[in-house]
Scaffold this active site. Structure first.
Site, mmCIF file in Angstrom:
data_model
loop_
_atom_site.group_PDB
_atom_site.id
_atom_site.type_symbol
_atom_site.label_atom_id
_atom_site.label_comp_id
_atom_site.label_asym_id
_atom_site.label_seq_id
_atom_site.Cartn_x
_atom_site.Cartn_y
_atom_site.Cartn_z
ATOM 1 N N LYS A 197 1.282 -1.546 -7.184
ATOM 2 C CA LYS A 197 0.249 -2.114 -6.313
ATOM 3 C C LYS A 197 -0.361 -3.406 -6.849
ATOM 4 O O LYS A 197 -0.771 -4.281 -6.095
ATOM 5 C CB LYS A 197 -0.860 -1.091 -6.063
ATOM 6 C CG LYS A 197 -0.451 -0.020 -5.065
ATOM 7 C CD LYS A 197 -1.648 0.807 -4.629
ATOM 8 C CE LYS A 197 -1.273 1.772 -3.518
ATOM 9 N NZ LYS A 197 -0.465 2.919 -4.038
ATOM 10 N N GLU A 211 -10.250 -1.619 1.316
ATOM 11 C CA GLU A 211 -10.505 -0.210 1.619
ATOM 12 C C GLU A 211 -9.479 0.595 0.852
ATOM 13 O O GLU A 211 -8.410 0.107 0.505
ATOM 14 C CB GLU A 211 -10.403 0.060 3.117
ATOM 15 C CG GLU A 211 -9.080 0.585 3.608
ATOM 16 C CD GLU A 211 -8.066 -0.500 3.921
ATOM 17 O OE1 GLU A 211 -8.467 -1.648 4.170
ATOM 18 O OE2 GLU A 211 -6.873 -0.179 3.894
ATOM 19 N N SER A 250 8.087 3.941 -8.273
ATOM 20 C CA SER A 250 6.899 3.167 -7.900
ATOM 21 C C SER A 250 5.690 3.387 -8.799
ATOM 22 O O SER A 250 4.872 2.485 -8.952
ATOM 23 C CB SER A 250 6.517 3.455 -6.445
ATOM 24 O OG SER A 250 6.331 4.833 -6.234
#
Ligand SMILES: *Cc1c(COP(=O)(O)O)cnc(C)c1O
Length: 392
Positions: free
Chosen positions: A88, A110, A376
């Site tokens: 991320k 958010e 990931s």
């Protein structure tokens, strides 16, 4: 063919379906994002941070024992080794640099499970920018360690107290904030979702993953292209990054793995492409899980990061066009695969990633196939879920 077109569409999916009041913000970004990220000074700073701060390139690791078990050749792209433990941060670094180029001083985001909130708070601390993270009141209770991380990094976590008090409501709060603060604020979206240009912008930042896979595979196998590239799909950002430089290479099979939760037909899943129909969520037209009269259905997955009722428009197009092969994996299958990788390779994966690792029982490959799975994230954040599930 599989990249975004000038109007912001992937096939019939994408676009920018936004309230009138948000138009100036999104339009400013749309007009500037390409020229900003193509500037030499931007590229230099982005690449330097990826190298020195995030720890890139991440290794491409041949998983020998895991490959033997499944009678094929499996490489793992180690995004779990990125700073903060997942892919991320590639995106939040890119977006905070875009925000700086647009002279924004305030960042909003958010978050549902809190992973994107942490990745955003991290880069705000790095750049010294104010950071406000909207989070559903219920999620704040469920994800206490991530809330603590965000606070420690200097972010303000604002509870969303309306509706179901989860991600959807946090998104509404963030959009309301952005409408009220159009000049000084940038909204960092955490996946390849949202109105154009977000899906394309986020995919470009994550595309470093497939750029590196190409170089690294060439070194060890003498060719850039594997037979398959595999990734789990929540919103779809780690998958978009892993596929990006292979989208127009037909000899590379693209496999997307979604969360079947307790089973596709149980009403408790997040298998968006299989169960979804075209609709509008988060400002873009895509596949989403909805009732017959168009109400968005609550998704479910044991993994918080895959628990999203939509999917990015790129992935909706990969599904509808047949370019991508979509597989759904239940909670149980994912948990077993997570345990298996831990025991065979000494790598504890995030439960999101465990879904991608679980395809081998349903999908057979040839012995000589070369498969790259995007690992990931790391599993530390999921330890309590693993502990409860396996009574460890
Ligand atoms: C957030 C997350 C995902 C899901 O998000 P995408 O945008 O689909 O990549 C997958 N894996 C990990 C480790 C995550 O933290």
């Amino acid at each position: 063919m599989y990249h975004v077109n000038e109007k912001g569409y992937y096939g019939e999916f994408g676009g920018a379906y936004i309230p009138e009041m948000l138009y100036p913000n999104v339009e400013e970004l749309r007009q500037n994002y390409i020229s900003i990220i193509q500037q030499e000074s931007f590229k230099k700073e982005f690449n330097e941070l990826l190298a020195k701060y995030v720890g890139r390139p991440t290794p491409l690791y041949y998983a020998k024992r895991f490959s033997e078990k499944h009678n094929t050749n499996i490489y793992l792209k180690r995004e779990d080794l990125c700073h903060t433990g997942a892919h991320k941060v590639n995106n939040t670094i890119g977006q905070i640099l875009v925000a700086k180029h647009l002279n924004k001083t305030r960042i909003i985001a958010e978050t549902g499970a809190g992973q994107h909130g942490v990745a955003t708070a991290t880069v705000c601390a790095l750049m010294g920018l104010e950071c406000i993270v909207y989070m559903g009141e219920i999620d704040i209770k469920r994800q206490a360690p991530n809330v603590a991380r965000m606070k420690m990094l200097g972010a303000t976590v604002v509870p969303a107290t309306s509706g179901s008090k989860t991600l959807k409501d946090a998104t509404n709060e963030a959009i309301r904030d952005w409408i009220n603060n159009p000049t000084d604020t940038h909204y960092i979206i955490g996946s390849v979702v949202g109105p154009h240009p977000y899906p394309d912008m986020v995919a470009r930042f994550q595309s470093v993953i497939s750029k590196e896979i190409k170089q690294q595979l060439k070194e060890v196998e003498g060719k850039e292209n594997p037979d398959y590239v595999v990734a789990c799909v929540g919103g779809g950002s780690n998958a978009a990054g892993a596929y990006y430089h292979y989208l127009d290479e037909p000899d590379v099979g693209i496999i997307a793995v979604e969360a079947a939760g307790k089973g596709i037909n149980t009403g408790e899943s997040a298998a968006t492409s299989v169960l979804g129909k075209a609709g509008i969520i988060h400002g873009s037209k895509t596949l989403l899980m909805q009732t017959n009269d168009g109400q968005i259905t609550e998704p479910y997955s044991i993994s918080a990061g895959l628990d999203y009722p939509g999917v990015g428009p790129m992935h909706a197009h990969l599904y509808a066009s047949g370019r991508g092969e979509f597989i759904s994996i239940t909670d149980d299958e994912a948990m077993q695969a997570g345990l298996e990788l831990s025991k065979l390779e000494g790598i504890i994966p995030a439960i999101e990633t465990s879904h991608a690792l679980a395809i081998f029982n349903n999908r057979k490959f040839k012995k000589e196939d070369i498969i790259v799975i995007n690992l990931s994230g790391r599993g530390d954040k999921d330890l309590n879920t693993y502990i409860d599930y396996f009574s460890l």
